[in-house]
Design a protein around this motif. Structure first.
Motif, mmCIF file in Angstrom:
data_model
loop_
_atom_site.group_PDB
_atom_site.id
_atom_site.type_symbol
_atom_site.label_atom_id
_atom_site.label_comp_id
_atom_site.label_asym_id
_atom_site.label_seq_id
_atom_site.Cartn_x
_atom_site.Cartn_y
_atom_site.Cartn_z
ATOM 1 N N HIS A 14 13.190 6.865 10.758
ATOM 2 C CA HIS A 14 13.012 6.473 12.153
ATOM 3 C C HIS A 14 13.843 5.216 12.440
ATOM 4 C CE1 HIS A 14 9.343 3.514 11.539
ATOM 5 N NE2 HIS A 14 10.350 3.230 10.752
ATOM 6 N N CYS A 33 14.560 -3.111 11.357
ATOM 7 C CA CYS A 33 14.014 -1.794 11.733
ATOM 8 C C CYS A 33 14.724 -1.222 12.956
ATOM 9 C CB CYS A 33 12.520 -1.884 12.007
ATOM 10 S SG CYS A 33 11.576 -2.315 10.542
ATOM 11 N N HIS A 39 16.131 4.205 9.031
ATOM 12 C CA HIS A 39 15.722 4.029 7.629
ATOM 13 C C HIS A 39 14.511 4.920 7.395
ATOM 14 C CE1 HIS A 39 13.231 1.304 10.002
ATOM 15 N NE2 HIS A 39 12.291 1.579 9.105
ATOM 16 N N HIS A 41 10.788 6.216 5.276
ATOM 17 C CA HIS A 41 9.533 5.820 4.632
ATOM 18 C C HIS A 41 8.935 7.033 3.926
ATOM 19 C CE1 HIS A 41 9.187 1.921 6.608
ATOM 20 N NE2 HIS A 41 9.555 2.495 7.745
ATOM 21 N N GLU A 130 2.517 3.156 5.785
ATOM 22 C CA GLU A 130 3.971 3.217 5.965
ATOM 23 C C GLU A 130 4.658 2.673 4.709
ATOM 24 O OE1 GLU A 130 6.398 1.583 9.708
ATOM 25 O OE2 GLU A 130 5.608 0.037 8.395
#
Ligand code: NI
Length: 144
Positions: A14, A33, A39, A41, A130
């Motif tokens: 995301h 972010c 990136h 998760h 997360e």
């Protein structure tokens, strides 16, 4: 009355970027972010139900049915996807884990009665990790 929790995992990427805000403000708000190419998760989600143990089976729920629901509503649509681009709910909503928790909870709640048509079990809450340090939780009664 019992609470029963089952754990699942999926990988997704995301980018935290709010369309209504400018580039600079997005960078300031979300830091790395907000990097343009996103990136990933390894999300761990925990789905909790509550209810009494069934008199006949001695169980609160049929875990196979829960697996089927979570697979259809969450794992298949989200695993190895880019959440911004490939999940409709995040075209205009920033895919933070807060919003991801709401979306997962909403999907499970909406489809719950097709898998569990009786009075029990009920969907209780969703917990999403997360990272090992960032964990988000929402109760099904708190969302529509
Ligand atoms: Ni992230």
């Amino acid at each position: 009355m019992y609470h029963i929790t089952r754990r699942y995992g999926f990988a997704a990427s995301h980018r935290l970027h709010a369309r209504q805000l400018g580039a600079e403000e997005n960078r300031r708000l979300y830091g790395k972010c907000n990097n343009p190419y996103g990136h990933g998760h390894n999300y761990v989600i925990e789905v909790s139900a509550r209810g009494p143990a069934d008199e006949r089976t001695g169980r609160v729920l049929d875990t196979g049915r829960l697996d089927q629901l979570v697979r259809n509503q969450v794992l298949t649509p989200f695993d190895h996807r880019n959440l911004n681009a490939e999940v409709g709910a995040f075209h205009d909503v920033v895919p933070t884990s807060e919003n991801l928790a709401i979306e997962i909870c909403r999907r499970l709640k909406t489809n719950w009665s097709t898998v569990f048509p009786g009075e029990w079990p009920k969907l209780h809450k969703i917990r999403i990790a997360e990272t090992e340090r960032n964990i988000f939780e929402i109760e099904a009664d708190e969302i529509q």
